[in-house]
Design a protein around this motif. Structure first.
Motif, PDB file in Angstrom:
ATOM      1  N   UNK A   7      34.746  48.005  15.277  1.00  0.00           N
ATOM      2  CA  UNK A   7      35.897  47.476  14.557  1.00  0.00           C
ATOM      3  C   UNK A   7      36.981  48.478  14.264  1.00  0.00           C
ATOM      4  N   UNK A   8      36.752  49.738  14.606  1.00  0.00           N
ATOM      5  CA  UNK A   8      37.785  50.733  14.372  1.00  0.00           C
ATOM      6  C   UNK A   8      38.959  50.539  15.314  1.00  0.00           C
ATOM      7  N   UNK A   9      40.016  51.307  15.065  1.00  0.00           N
ATOM      8  CA  UNK A   9      41.197  51.220  15.905  1.00  0.00           C
ATOM      9  C   UNK A   9      42.374  51.920  15.285  1.00  0.00           C
ATOM     10  N   UNK A  10      43.527  51.656  15.861  1.00  0.00           N
ATOM     11  CA  UNK A  10      44.779  52.238  15.384  1.00  0.00           C
ATOM     12  C   UNK A  10      45.548  51.167  14.613  1.00  0.00           C
ATOM     13  N   UNK A  11      45.979  51.504  13.412  1.00  0.00           N
ATOM     14  CA  UNK A  11      46.701  50.556  12.575  1.00  0.00           C
ATOM     15  C   UNK A  11      47.795  51.297  11.819  1.00  0.00           C
ATOM     16  N   UNK A  36      30.201  55.874   5.337  1.00  0.00           N
ATOM     17  CA  UNK A  36      30.700  57.219   5.127  1.00  0.00           C
ATOM     18  C   UNK A  36      31.809  57.479   6.139  1.00  0.00           C
ATOM     19  N   UNK A  37      32.574  58.513   5.899  1.00  0.00           N
ATOM     20  CA  UNK A  37      33.612  58.853   6.866  1.00  0.00           C
ATOM     21  C   UNK A  37      33.773  60.365   6.959  1.00  0.00           C
ATOM     22  N   UNK A  38      34.271  60.796   8.101  1.00  0.00           N
ATOM     23  CA  UNK A  38      34.510  62.218   8.307  1.00  0.00           C
ATOM     24  C   UNK A  38      35.832  62.397   9.028  1.00  0.00           C
ATOM     25  N   UNK A  92      36.466  59.228  11.318  1.00  0.00           N
ATOM     26  CA  UNK A  92      35.382  58.501  11.971  1.00  0.00           C
ATOM     27  C   UNK A  92      34.520  57.907  10.867  1.00  0.00           C
ATOM     28  N   UNK A  93      34.291  56.606  10.953  1.00  0.00           N
ATOM     29  CA  UNK A  93      33.514  55.904   9.940  1.00  0.00           C
ATOM     30  C   UNK A  93      32.109  55.635  10.461  1.00  0.00           C
ATOM     31  N   UNK A 115      26.624  55.415  15.249  1.00  0.00           N
ATOM     32  CA  UNK A 115      27.318  56.429  16.042  1.00  0.00           C
ATOM     33  C   UNK A 115      28.741  56.694  15.571  1.00  0.00           C
ATOM     34  N   UNK A 116      29.283  55.879  14.712  1.00  0.00           N
ATOM     35  CA  UNK A 116      30.634  56.093  14.218  1.00  0.00           C
ATOM     36  C   UNK A 116      31.675  55.310  14.985  1.00  0.00           C
ATOM     37  N   UNK A 117      32.729  54.930  14.275  1.00  0.00           N
ATOM     38  CA  UNK A 117      33.855  54.252  14.899  1.00  0.00           C
ATOM     39  C   UNK A 117      35.140  54.876  14.350  1.00  0.00           C
ATOM     40  N   UNK A 118      36.088  55.152  15.228  1.00  0.00           N
ATOM     41  CA  UNK A 118      37.301  55.860  14.843  1.00  0.00           C
ATOM     42  C   UNK A 118      38.308  54.908  14.204  1.00  0.00           C
TER      43      UNK A 118
END
Length: 123
Positions: A7-11, A36-38, A92-93, A115-118
């Motif tokens: 579900x990540x992306x550019x917004x 969590x996020x990094x 990265x979430x 694995x994380x989503x950007x």
């Protein structure tokens, strides 16, 4: 237990995204779930957590009133609705699962990680 975040992306700033974390290998209903996020050059930080029943949640101060964590134990999925996004939310979430009882804010309480989503928020 495997976790798959998506579900990540550019917004643009002020926009919204909804992250999903699909859990497989075992039912998610017995776990506390967290996000969590990094960000680049920074340590991983707590964002939000929800206990197995969904009746208790907690959020980092930086996301309170903007983010909402929820879960669907039938679909074995956890969500993070992110509104009013800011450039500083760029990271990265990661979703994570904990077998410990109660809402957990410490990443070391979580044994299973996705694995994380950007997520990238432009100004």
């Amino acid at each position: 237990v495997q976790l798959q975040a998506s579900g990540g992306g550019l917004v643009q700033a002020g926009g919204s995204l909804r992250l999903s974390c699909a859990v497989s290998g075992r039912t998610v209903s017995g776990y506390t779930m967290g996000w969590f996020r990094q960000a680049p050059g920074k340590e991983r930080e707590f964002v939000a957590a929800i206990i197995w029943s969904g009746t208790n949640t907690d959020y980092a101060d930086s996301v309170k009133a903007r983010f909402t964590i929820s879960r669907d134990n039938v679909k074995n999925t956890v969500y993070l609705q992110m509104n009013s996004l800011k450039p500083e939310d760029t990271a990265v979430y990661y979703c994570a699962a904990s077998i410990r009882i109660g809402v957990k804010l410490n990443q070391y309480d979580y044994a299973y990680w996705g694995q994380g989503t950007q997520v990238t928020v432009s100004s």
